[in-house]
Design a protein around this motif. Sequence first.
Motif, PDB file in Angstrom:
ATOM      1  N   VAL A  15      44.636  52.312  21.127  1.00 35.29           N
ATOM      2  CA  VAL A  15      44.542  52.100  19.679  1.00 35.29           C
ATOM      3  C   VAL A  15      44.290  53.434  18.981  1.00 35.29           C
ATOM      4  N   ALA A  16      43.354  54.229  19.508  1.00 37.61           N
ATOM      5  CA  ALA A  16      42.986  55.508  18.889  1.00 37.61           C
ATOM      6  C   ALA A  16      44.128  56.518  18.890  1.00 37.61           C
ATOM      7  N   THR A  17      45.060  56.364  19.825  1.00 34.67           N
ATOM      8  CA  THR A  17      46.158  57.330  19.946  1.00 34.67           C
ATOM      9  C   THR A  17      47.495  56.771  19.481  1.00 34.67           C
ATOM     10  N   GLY A  18      47.531  55.509  19.066  1.00 34.59           N
ATOM     11  CA  GLY A  18      48.793  54.905  18.653  1.00 34.59           C
ATOM     12  C   GLY A  18      49.722  54.650  19.818  1.00 34.59           C
ATOM     13  N   SER A  19      49.173  54.453  21.000  1.00 35.13           N
ATOM     14  CA  SER A  19      49.967  54.198  22.202  1.00 35.13           C
ATOM     15  C   SER A  19      50.063  52.704  22.466  1.00 35.13           C
ATOM     16  N   ARG A  20      51.085  52.310  23.222  1.00 36.28           N
ATOM     17  CA  ARG A  20      51.255  50.913  23.613  1.00 36.28           C
ATOM     18  C   ARG A  20      50.637  50.704  24.996  1.00 36.28           C
ATOM     19  N   LEU A  21      50.091  49.526  25.229  1.00 33.80           N
ATOM     20  CA  LEU A  21      49.544  49.166  26.532  1.00 33.80           C
ATOM     21  C   LEU A  21      50.377  48.038  27.124  1.00 33.80           C
ATOM     22  N   HIS A  22      50.749  48.213  28.392  1.00 34.31           N
ATOM     23  CA  HIS A  22      51.516  47.217  29.136  1.00 34.31           C
ATOM     24  C   HIS A  22      50.671  46.801  30.331  1.00 34.31           C
ATOM     25  N   LEU A  23      50.430  45.505  30.479  1.00 28.20           N
ATOM     26  CA  LEU A  23      49.622  44.978  31.574  1.00 28.20           C
ATOM     27  C   LEU A  23      50.502  44.142  32.495  1.00 28.20           C
ATOM     28  N   ILE A  24      50.553  44.532  33.762  1.00 25.83           N
ATOM     29  CA  ILE A  24      51.368  43.817  34.741  1.00 25.83           C
ATOM     30  C   ILE A  24      50.451  42.950  35.597  1.00 25.83           C
ATOM     31  N   GLU A  25      50.695  41.650  35.572  1.00 27.26           N
ATOM     32  CA  GLU A  25      49.894  40.688  36.330  1.00 27.26           C
ATOM     33  C   GLU A  25      50.241  40.754  37.819  1.00 27.26           C
ATOM     34  N   PRO A  26      49.316  40.251  38.670  1.00 27.28           N
ATOM     35  CA  PRO A  26      48.097  39.541  38.293  1.00 27.28           C
ATOM     36  C   PRO A  26      46.996  40.496  37.838  1.00 27.28           C
ATOM     37  N   LEU A  27      46.217  40.029  36.867  1.00 24.16           N
ATOM     38  CA  LEU A  27      45.068  40.776  36.375  1.00 24.16           C
ATOM     39  C   LEU A  27      43.826  40.272  37.108  1.00 24.16           C
ATOM     40  N   GLY A  28      42.852  41.141  37.289  1.00 21.78           N
ATOM     41  CA  GLY A  28      41.618  40.755  37.952  1.00 21.78           C
ATOM     42  C   GLY A  28      40.622  40.118  37.009  1.00 21.78           C
ATOM     43  N   PHE A  29      41.069  39.648  35.854  1.00 25.68           N
ATOM     44  CA  PHE A  29      40.208  39.085  34.812  1.00 25.68           C
ATOM     45  C   PHE A  29      41.087  38.332  33.833  1.00 25.68           C
ATOM     46  N   ARG A  30      40.458  37.580  32.948  1.00 18.10           N
ATOM     47  CA  ARG A  30      41.186  36.914  31.867  1.00 18.10           C
ATOM     48  C   ARG A  30      41.116  37.803  30.631  1.00 18.10           C
ATOM     49  N   LEU A  31      42.158  37.814  29.859  1.00 13.05           N
ATOM     50  CA  LEU A  31      42.198  38.672  28.676  1.00 13.05           C
ATOM     51  C   LEU A  31      41.182  38.283  27.612  1.00 13.05           C
ATOM     52  N   ASN A  32      40.580  37.114  27.711  1.00 10.69           N
ATOM     53  CA  ASN A  32      39.593  36.726  26.722  1.00 10.69           C
ATOM     54  C   ASN A  32      38.158  36.997  27.195  1.00 10.69           C
ATOM     55  N   GLU A  33      38.003  37.661  28.342  1.00  7.93           N
ATOM     56  CA  GLU A  33      36.663  37.923  28.857  1.00  7.93           C
ATOM     57  C   GLU A  33      35.858  38.803  27.908  1.00  7.93           C
ATOM     58  N   LYS A  34      34.570  38.475  27.803  1.00 12.52           N
ATOM     59  CA  LYS A  34      33.686  39.238  26.923  1.00 12.52           C
ATOM     60  C   LYS A  34      33.610  40.701  27.318  1.00 12.52           C
ATOM     61  N   ALA A  35      33.616  40.998  28.623  1.00 13.36           N
ATOM     62  CA  ALA A  35      33.512  42.391  29.085  1.00 13.36           C
ATOM     63  C   ALA A  35      34.704  43.214  28.604  1.00 13.36           C
ATOM     64  N   ILE A  68      51.397  53.201  28.041  1.00 15.59           N
ATOM     65  CA  ILE A  68      50.506  53.192  29.194  1.00 15.59           C
ATOM     66  C   ILE A  68      50.713  51.868  29.922  1.00 15.59           C
ATOM     67  N   VAL A  69      50.945  51.936  31.221  1.00 15.51           N
ATOM     68  CA  VAL A  69      51.206  50.755  32.031  1.00 15.51           C
ATOM     69  C   VAL A  69      50.111  50.632  33.083  1.00 15.51           C
ATOM     70  N   LEU A  70      49.467  49.476  33.119  1.00 19.72           N
ATOM     71  CA  LEU A  70      48.463  49.202  34.147  1.00 19.72           C
ATOM     72  C   LEU A  70      49.028  48.139  35.079  1.00 19.72           C
ATOM     73  N   LEU A  71      49.230  48.515  36.331  1.00 19.82           N
ATOM     74  CA  LEU A  71      49.763  47.609  37.338  1.00 19.82           C
ATOM     75  C   LEU A  71      48.601  46.893  38.022  1.00 19.82           C
ATOM     76  N   GLU A  72      48.459  45.620  37.734  1.00 17.86           N
ATOM     77  CA  GLU A  72      47.444  44.757  38.338  1.00 17.86           C
ATOM     78  C   GLU A  72      46.016  45.297  38.198  1.00 17.86           C
ATOM     79  N   PRO A  73      45.587  45.632  36.978  1.00 21.73           N
ATOM     80  CA  PRO A  73      44.220  46.137  36.804  1.00 21.73           C
ATOM     81  C   PRO A  73      43.197  45.081  37.212  1.00 21.73           C
ATOM     82  N   GLU A  74      42.060  45.554  37.752  1.00 22.10           N
ATOM     83  CA  GLU A  74      41.061  44.637  38.297  1.00 22.10           C
ATOM     84  C   GLU A  74      39.760  44.578  37.500  1.00 22.10           C
TER      85      GLU A  74
END
Length: 166
Positions: free
Chosen positions: A25-45, A6-12
């Motif tokens: 995680v539930a499906t055993g799939s890989r996630l690909h995140l293409i920057e810029p992201l609209g958040f920091r990966l350590n955000e609580k949300a 699964i590829v997310l292009l600039e998720p916000e």
Amino acid sequence: MSKINIVLLEPEIPSNTGNIGRTCVATGSRLHLIEPLGFRLNEKALKRAGMDYWKDLDVTTYVDYEDFLEKNPGAKIYMATTKAAKVYTEVSYEPDCFIMFGKESAGIPEEILVKHPDTAVRIPMMGETRSLNLANSVAIILYEALRQNDFGQMQLQGHLRNYEWR
């Protein structure tokens, strides 16, 4: 072992990405995140939406779309967009394919879509509905790809397998 990507292009929106991470995680799939992201990966949300599953996520980040293409040469990429002619159920998803989704506010840019008309797919909707929620769209198309591949390594939970319907 093959995995759907699964590829997310600039998720916000961090909660969408967190929910998508949990689905991966539930499906055993890989996630690909293409920057810029609209958040920091350590955000609580983000962590809250992914719950305690985020630590188990197979995730890769890229500085931009070109970086993603360079690091995944020859990848079969399906583009999820409301502008596609084909419905998502009308294609055959390979076990290791990539399914790309654009950012919540704008989708995948036109300059990318025009290069992939044969692999662009859409989810049918009624009337003038602009689009579905990103996390819902990912789940719909991902589960179709998994169904076509006999759900890969996924299996029915043991406690459900022997359930007696009354």
